[in-house]
Design a protein around this motif. Structure first.
Motif, PDB file in Angstrom:
ATOM      1  N   UNK A   1       0.940  -1.152  -0.093  1.00 50.41           N
ATOM      2  CA  UNK A   1       0.114   0.074  -0.047  1.00 50.41           C
ATOM      3  C   UNK A   1       0.901   1.450  -0.001  1.00 50.41           C
ATOM      4  N   UNK A   2       1.969   1.007  -0.483  1.00 52.10           N
ATOM      5  CA  UNK A   2       3.107   2.255  -0.574  1.00 52.10           C
ATOM      6  C   UNK A   2       3.627   2.552   0.720  1.00 52.10           C
ATOM      7  N   UNK A   3       3.499   1.805   1.920  1.00 58.85           N
ATOM      8  CA  UNK A   3       4.071   2.114   3.031  1.00 58.85           C
ATOM      9  C   UNK A   3       5.455   1.225   3.374  1.00 58.85           C
TER      10      UNK A   3
ATOM     11  N   UNK B   1      -2.864   0.162   9.220  1.00 60.27           N
ATOM     12  CA  UNK B   1      -2.185   1.126   8.130  1.00 60.27           C
ATOM     13  C   UNK B   1      -3.460   1.376   7.250  1.00 60.27           C
ATOM     14  N   UNK B   2      -4.360   0.254   6.985  1.00 57.61           N
ATOM     15  CA  UNK B   2      -5.117   0.408   5.988  1.00 57.61           C
ATOM     16  C   UNK B   2      -6.292   1.397   6.385  1.00 57.61           C
TER      17      UNK B   2
ATOM     18  N   UNK C   1       3.999   6.794   8.167  1.00 58.42           N
ATOM     19  CA  UNK C   1       5.518   6.761   7.630  1.00 58.42           C
ATOM     20  C   UNK C   1       6.338   5.640   7.542  1.00 58.42           C
ATOM     21  N   UNK C   2       5.867   4.609   8.325  1.00 59.31           N
ATOM     22  CA  UNK C   2       6.554   3.156   8.015  1.00 59.31           C
ATOM     23  C   UNK C   2       5.874   2.373   9.035  1.00 59.31           C
ATOM     24  N   UNK C   3       6.026   1.052   8.714  1.00 55.27           N
ATOM     25  CA  UNK C   3       5.529  -0.038   9.755  1.00 55.27           C
ATOM     26  C   UNK C   3       6.947  -0.744  10.240  1.00 55.27           C
TER      27      UNK C   3
ATOM     28  N   UNK D   1       5.072  -1.718  15.075  1.00 57.58           N
ATOM     29  CA  UNK D   1       4.221  -0.671  15.169  1.00 57.58           C
ATOM     30  C   UNK D   1       4.106   0.148  13.941  1.00 57.58           C
ATOM     31  N   UNK D   2       3.058   0.784  13.825  1.00 59.77           N
ATOM     32  CA  UNK D   2       2.545   1.418  12.576  1.00 59.77           C
ATOM     33  C   UNK D   2       2.795   2.908  13.022  1.00 59.77           C
ATOM     34  N   UNK D   3       3.715   3.601  12.161  1.00 59.75           N
ATOM     35  CA  UNK D   3       4.035   5.066  12.626  1.00 59.75           C
ATOM     36  C   UNK D   3       2.951   5.896  11.920  1.00 59.75           C
ATOM     37  N   UNK D   4       1.969   6.210  12.284  1.00 59.93           N
ATOM     38  CA  UNK D   4       0.937   7.016  11.662  1.00 59.93           C
ATOM     39  C   UNK D   4       1.245   8.539  12.105  1.00 59.93           C
TER      40      UNK D   4
END
Length: 461
Positions: free
Chosen positions: A91-93, A150-151, A161-163, A171-174
């Motif tokens: 998904x581009x992440x 993320x989705x 930003x990244x997983x 961690x998902x860095x939102x």
């Protein structure tokens, strides 16, 4: 964070710029020996950044903005986060595996391999290969958990930003917070929900499989581990998903996101103490399975694991409080309000003349431009301070200037985290602040931003 400082007096006529634009004043080293923003007290009508936030936008305009100098709008620079080995970009992440993952993978392989030796002794050394497969499959499940967050974030138009997969999970860095408590609740809940769904799928897959076989042990282990991940993350304390759900609920009731953060953070700290004391007691009592526990922990291992988990939860809760406080004050930092008024000078202009123009205009920065008014470089404040006053008529401003790079051109509209991220991407002492039309707004000093940031963080929430 927004920082403002475009100080100085407004032009008499916005549509008729002066023939000889003024130049920023320079501090006198004989009276003010130490460089810094304090040296901007060159004239009585000058003001430091942020001293007069009530000034109008017209008053913050730089003289360089008066149709004399123009440049292209600052380009957007892609962010390239790091954090380990890049595994892909779903998904581009970007998804990274941190070095600490290899440590936990080895630990899982060793512990699960010991359990396999008791259940399937005929495997021999192959049990460690099966255990390694389990470790990889378990973290693939963790990745699915993070992809759910993320989705949901991308669906709500929140940049991710990244997983990162690391020692204790992922961690998902939102990069931004959800705009409503409802979205915050959904964003937090989808992760544990996917873990529960995975546990159910592994349970269904286990039904037709004969127990006591390699597939049976793997599927059973993955079912239990995903169930544990879901339950653990649903505990109502930050930084866990359940804590974010509790935050959303309190936010909805009180209408204040900060109140929700404080409540969920303190519940998280209480949860950390409970884990530290309760986990070893539960395991000793056999409530977690006793000898059947797949972790095979003895009393010392129980205490060590409990201490690590408690420390992670306690630290995460504290970090959540600090980040909430930071985000609460970040909107106060704006490039437009922190920018110093500037005047353009050509490369061969003597420093003394540039300072004279600056003092006359009440400006606090010098932009070196070519004959067409295109900015070339910024005169460094620290360099000016280092030139004795008697030498200034013989020193050209270009000798004290730093060439402009794309990263040193920032938009006047930047504020908050976006402003800080832009400055971090290209460290410098001064930045050229540009309007969206390409006109020069002024010069932003990194020292002014830092001072404003510290001041904002010192204010009570």
């Amino acid at each position: 964070m927004d920082v403002s400082g475009g100080n100085g007096q407004p032009r008499p006529d916005e549509n008729h710029p002066a023939e000889h634009p003024p130049v920023p004043p320079t501090p006198n080293p004989e009276h003010d020996p130490e460089p810094g923003p304090e040296h901007d007290r060159a004239t009585p009508d000058q003001h430091g950044p942020g001293d007069t936030p009530e000034r109008t936008e017209h008053e913050h305009r730089s003289l360089a903005h008066a149709g004399i100098a123009r440049t292209d709008p600052p380009p957007e620079r892609p962010k390239e986060p790091g954090g380990g080995i890049l595994m892909g970009r779903p998904f581009g992440v970007p998804v990274y595996v941190a070095p600490s993952w290899f440590l936990v993978a080895a630990l899982i392989t060793w512990v699960f391999g010991g359990q396999l030796d008791r259940v399937l002794p005929e495997l021999g050394a192959l049990r460690y290969l099966v255990s390694l497969f389990f470790a990889v499959a378990f973290y693939a499940s963790v990745l699915v958990h993070e992809l759910a967050h993320t989705i949901a974030a991308l669906r709500f138009k929140l940049p991710v930003r990244r997983i990162q997969l690391q020692f204790f999970g992922g961690v998902s860095e939102i990069e931004k917070e959800a705009e409503t408590p409802g979205r915050e609740f959904v964003l937090a809940f989808v992760g544990p929900l996917l873990s529960l769904v995975l546990a159910g799928l592994f349970y269904l897959a286990l039904k037709p499989v004969q127990p006591g076989t390699v597939p049976g042990v793997l599927l059973g282990g993955l079912m239990i581990s995903n169930l544990i991940v879901a339950i653990f993350n649903l505990l109502p304390g930050l930084p866990l998903d359940g804590g974010r759900m509790l935050r959303a609920v309190v936010w909805k009731i009180t209408g204040k996101p900060m109140t929700g953060t404080v409540a969920a953070a303190w519940v998280g700290r209480a949860l950390a103490v409970s884990v530290l004391i309760g986990l070893p007691l539960l395991n000793q009592s056999g409530a977690l399975g006793g000898d059947q526990d797949i972790s095979g922990m003895d009393t010392v291992t129980d205490a060590l694991l409990a201490a690590i988990l408690a420390a992670i939860i306690w630290t995460g809760a504290g970090n959540s409080l600090r980040m909430a406080r930071l985000r609460e004050h970040l909107p106060d930092l704006r490039a437009r309000t922190l920018t110093r008024r500037a005047v353009p000078v050509q490369t061969d202009t003597p420093l003394s003349e540039g300072l004279r123009r600056a003092n006359a205009a009440g400006a606090r920065a010098l932009v070196v431009v070519d004959a067409d008014g295109t900015p070339l470089s910024l005169v460094r404040e620290a360099a000016i301070v280092g030139v004795p006053e008697h030498r200034r008529p013989w020193v050209a401003v270009s000798e004290l200037a730093q060439d402009l790079t794309d990263g040193m051109r920032v938009s006047a509209e930047l504020a908050g985290e976006e402003l800080l991220d832009t400055l971090r991407a290209t460290p410098a002492t001064e930045y050229l602040v540009i309007e969206n039309t390409g006109e020069i707004y002024g010069v932003l000093s990194a020292a002014d931003v830092e001072k404003a940031f510290v001041k904002a963080m010192a204010r009570p929430s």
